[in-house]
Design an enzyme around this catalytic site. Sequence first.
Site, PDB file in Angstrom:
ATOM      1  N   HIS A 125       0.846  -1.195   0.000  1.00 51.10           N
ATOM      2  CA  HIS A 125       0.000   0.000   0.000  1.00 51.10           C
ATOM      3  C   HIS A 125       0.874   1.235   0.000  1.00 51.10           C
ATOM      4  CE1 HIS A 125      -3.444   2.618   0.768  1.00 51.10           C
ATOM      5  NE2 HIS A 125      -2.624   3.284   1.572  1.00 51.10           N
TER       6      HIS A 125
ATOM      7  N   ASP B 177     -15.209   2.498   7.705  1.00 49.99           N
ATOM      8  CA  ASP B 177     -14.153   3.395   7.225  1.00 49.99           C
ATOM      9  C   ASP B 177     -14.638   4.245   6.064  1.00 49.99           C
ATOM     10  OD1 ASP B 177     -11.322   4.317   6.905  1.00 49.99           O
ATOM     11  OD2 ASP B 177     -11.616   3.372   4.962  1.00 49.99           O
TER      12      ASP B 177
ATOM     13  N   ARG C  81     -14.283  12.766   7.461  1.00 50.92           N
ATOM     14  CA  ARG C  81     -12.987  13.408   7.722  1.00 50.92           C
ATOM     15  C   ARG C  81     -12.619  14.363   6.606  1.00 50.92           C
ATOM     16  NH1 ARG C  81      -9.470   8.718   7.456  1.00 50.92           N
ATOM     17  NH2 ARG C  81      -7.780  10.214   7.627  1.00 50.92           N
TER      18      ARG C  81
ATOM     19  N   SER D 199      -7.591   3.767   9.014  1.00 53.19           N
ATOM     20  CA  SER D 199      -8.317   3.722   7.745  1.00 53.19           C
ATOM     21  C   SER D 199      -7.625   2.773   6.767  1.00 53.19           C
ATOM     22  CB  SER D 199      -8.406   5.129   7.144  1.00 53.19           C
ATOM     23  OG  SER D 199      -8.969   5.094   5.846  1.00 53.19           O
TER      24      SER D 199
ATOM     25  N   LYS E 227      -8.734  -1.802   6.128  1.00 52.46           N
ATOM     26  CA  LYS E 227      -9.029  -2.423   4.836  1.00 52.46           C
ATOM     27  C   LYS E 227      -8.000  -3.487   4.485  1.00 52.46           C
ATOM     28  CE  LYS E 227      -9.300   1.562   2.579  1.00 52.46           C
ATOM     29  NZ  LYS E 227      -9.364   2.630   3.591  1.00 52.46           N
TER      30      LYS E 227
END
Length: 466
Positions: free
Chosen positions: A92, A171, A178, A193, A197
Amino acid sequence: MTEQSTSTEPFDAVDVIRAKRDKEALSDAQIDWLVDAYTRGVVADEQMSAMTMAILLNGMSRAEISRWTSAMIASGERMSFAGLSRPTADKHSTGGVGDKITLPLAPLVAAFDVAVPQLSGRGLGHTGGTLDKLEAIPGWRASLTNDEMMSQLESVGAVICAAGTGLAPADRKLYALRDVTATVEAIPLIASSIMSKKIAEGTGALVLDVKVGSGAFMKTLDSARELARTMVDLGTDAGVRTVALVTDMSVPLGLTAGNALEVRESLEVLAGGGPSDVVDLTVALAVEMLAAAGRPASEADVREALAGGRAMDKWRAMIAAQGGDVDAPLPVAKETEILVAPRSGVLTSLDAYAVGVAARRLGAGRARKEDAVQAAAGVEIHVKPGDDVAAGQPVLTLHTDTPERFARAREALDGAWAVEHESAGAVLRDILTGAAGALASIDGGSGAMAGAGLVADDSVVLDRIV
């Protein structure tokens, strides 16, 4: 919300908000209830807004962040790749400009018999989105069922697709809140967050690419380290082998920012060429993913998989499995405009954020989630900081299908790059050569960052955190 509808709830939202406002630690039960109640609509948006601001201002402990992440995971489904015949590893990135690394990385890792379930997103603001890039390929589709994803992971070994709506729905609702309440930057909320996931996705190993610099959400090395440390701890607490690399995003990655432009550059990397910074970061992340998955390979072996075509073979199979025409020409912009060097000398700066904004204004990105993008729009970069340039030499080429966008793109780039005389350029080259050594001196022996080792070379990798 009526009194009757909340009379059976175990907590009162105002009491929980007040506790965090007053810098108290939230209990596991309070966190579980708050996330669940917000997902169910019992806690109102304005109440969760107050909570997210309290978290931004007062922070959370490791135990609180871990529990918050677990509560968001529990709001939806969890995937499992236990039935696959090979181990899994995922990566990620926290987002940047020109960050096309996922495209060559997923097939590269798959070439070593490690499955890569890469659930990716779309661009927003100045950062690009992997799915937008791949949709520049005619026929390619982002949405797969869980069964299709599992089948492709078994047969091909790599998949890049959109995350299903069943993963961490809390989320998705919280992120939208947010975004409009100036709390995106809260590190506990960013970390939870991302990791909710990724953990729900079910991968066995995870490598994080935490960007730092003008083109990243984290602007300082300290904040990037804090985010990386927090996410690595969350992964470890959840039993996922996790490592983070902190990487430079002060200048764009590679020589393109856009959708089809970045796909074209990724194909150059898969063919054994491409810009050195893109290749180096792809290889560094692949080495980490393979080690975390229990299939270690040397840097030389990984580079050979690129040069020898094994990764390209996986790419073609991966794209074709999702309906993409691997031999179709990529879209080309109808209009281009070239920005040239005003004098001879050395390019001393090129701001990543400004390039990202320009690419978005040209049509490559979106300001709102519902905006459409142009496949061929973006910015092509001809020189990077430290390169010699001659007066009139192209520095940037702007690409778009709608030429009325050029003016605002030029505005974004005004002051974002500079060409200085040769003497100034020589100084810059000295600075760039010594940058890694200077970074290595920052907290290098303080022990303040246990498990973090600075990489003292000229790599785009600034830090490694385990």
